[in-house]
Scaffold this motif. Structure first.
Motif, PDB file in Angstrom:
ATOM      1  N   LEU A  59     -22.304 -21.547   5.790  1.00 51.12           N
ATOM      2  CA  LEU A  59     -22.870 -21.473   4.449  1.00 51.12           C
ATOM      3  C   LEU A  59     -21.750 -21.413   3.431  1.00 51.12           C
ATOM      4  N   ASP A  60     -21.854 -22.224   2.396  1.00 50.79           N
ATOM      5  CA  ASP A  60     -20.827 -22.279   1.359  1.00 50.79           C
ATOM      6  C   ASP A  60     -21.072 -21.182   0.324  1.00 50.79           C
ATOM      7  N   GLY A  61     -20.175 -20.200   0.274  1.00 48.95           N
ATOM      8  CA  GLY A  61     -20.269 -19.159  -0.739  1.00 48.95           C
ATOM      9  C   GLY A  61     -21.245 -18.047  -0.419  1.00 48.95           C
ATOM     10  N   VAL A  62     -21.813 -18.034   0.780  1.00 50.69           N
ATOM     11  CA  VAL A  62     -22.745 -16.980   1.170  1.00 50.69           C
ATOM     12  C   VAL A  62     -22.179 -16.278   2.383  1.00 50.69           C
ATOM     13  N   SER A  63     -22.202 -14.963   2.350  1.00 51.13           N
ATOM     14  CA  SER A  63     -21.682 -14.158   3.447  1.00 51.13           C
ATOM     15  C   SER A  63     -22.839 -13.400   4.082  1.00 51.13           C
ATOM     16  N   VAL A  64     -22.936 -13.448   5.411  1.00 53.25           N
ATOM     17  CA  VAL A  64     -23.978 -12.729   6.143  1.00 53.25           C
ATOM     18  C   VAL A  64     -23.299 -11.619   6.933  1.00 53.25           C
TER      19      VAL A  64
END
Length: 165
Positions: A59-64
């Motif tokens: 995911l670009d720019g999203v952290s899980v």
């Protein structure tokens, strides 16, 4: 995320496998299932952490992340673009009304028959743009014939809304 159903499933599997054995083996399997529970919970949490890390790379720019709350893991997604001061682009300004006809250009009248549902939609769109239905139709026809103006293009038969990066 509650891990108890998964732990209970493993216990059930061990008990089912031990059913074919003697009583002492069944007893040992039951005791083993309780002894393995903390290790199983830790292993599941590690697997969730690995899955979250893999999803984050895709995911670009999203952290899980995986966080523990009350001993149970939960997934948390963070949009890093928002925390880094990212602001979404503003929608483009609506196109201006069509220019008035030239002084020597005469006006023509046309009779247009529309289904009632289409007429209602045209009236709603004109009101949303702050125009009369006539001015809205002139602008729509001009844009279709002259090409897009101010980044707006009307396409028939399809409605698209939102932002694309």
């Amino acid at each position: 995320m509650e891990l108890t159903p998964y732990v209970d499933s493993l216990r059930g599997s061990l008990a089912a496998a031990a059913q074919a054995a003697a009583d002492d083996v069944r007893e040992a399997a039951d005791r083993l299932s309780y002894a393995v529970e903390p290790s199983l919970r830790l292993t599941l949490i590690e697997a969730f952490g690995d899955a979250a890390a893999e999803i984050t790379t895709q995911l670009d720019g999203v952290s899980v992340d995986v966080r523990l709350r009350g001993g149970n893991p939960e997934f948390v997604a963070s949009d890093e673009r928002v925390t880094a001061g990212f602001t979404p682009p503003q929608p483009p300004e609506p196109p201006s009304p069509p220019p008035p006809p030239e002084a020597d250009e005469s006006m023509s009248r046309i009779s247009l028959r529309l289904p009632e549902s289409l007429k209602t939609r045209a009236e709603e769109a004109a009101a949303a743009d702050g125009l009369s239905v006539n001015a809205w139709l002139v602008r729509a026809i001009s844009q279709m014939l002259d090409g897009p103006q101010s980044g707006v293009h009307i396409s028939l038969g399809r409605r698209v809304s939102g932002w694309v990066r």
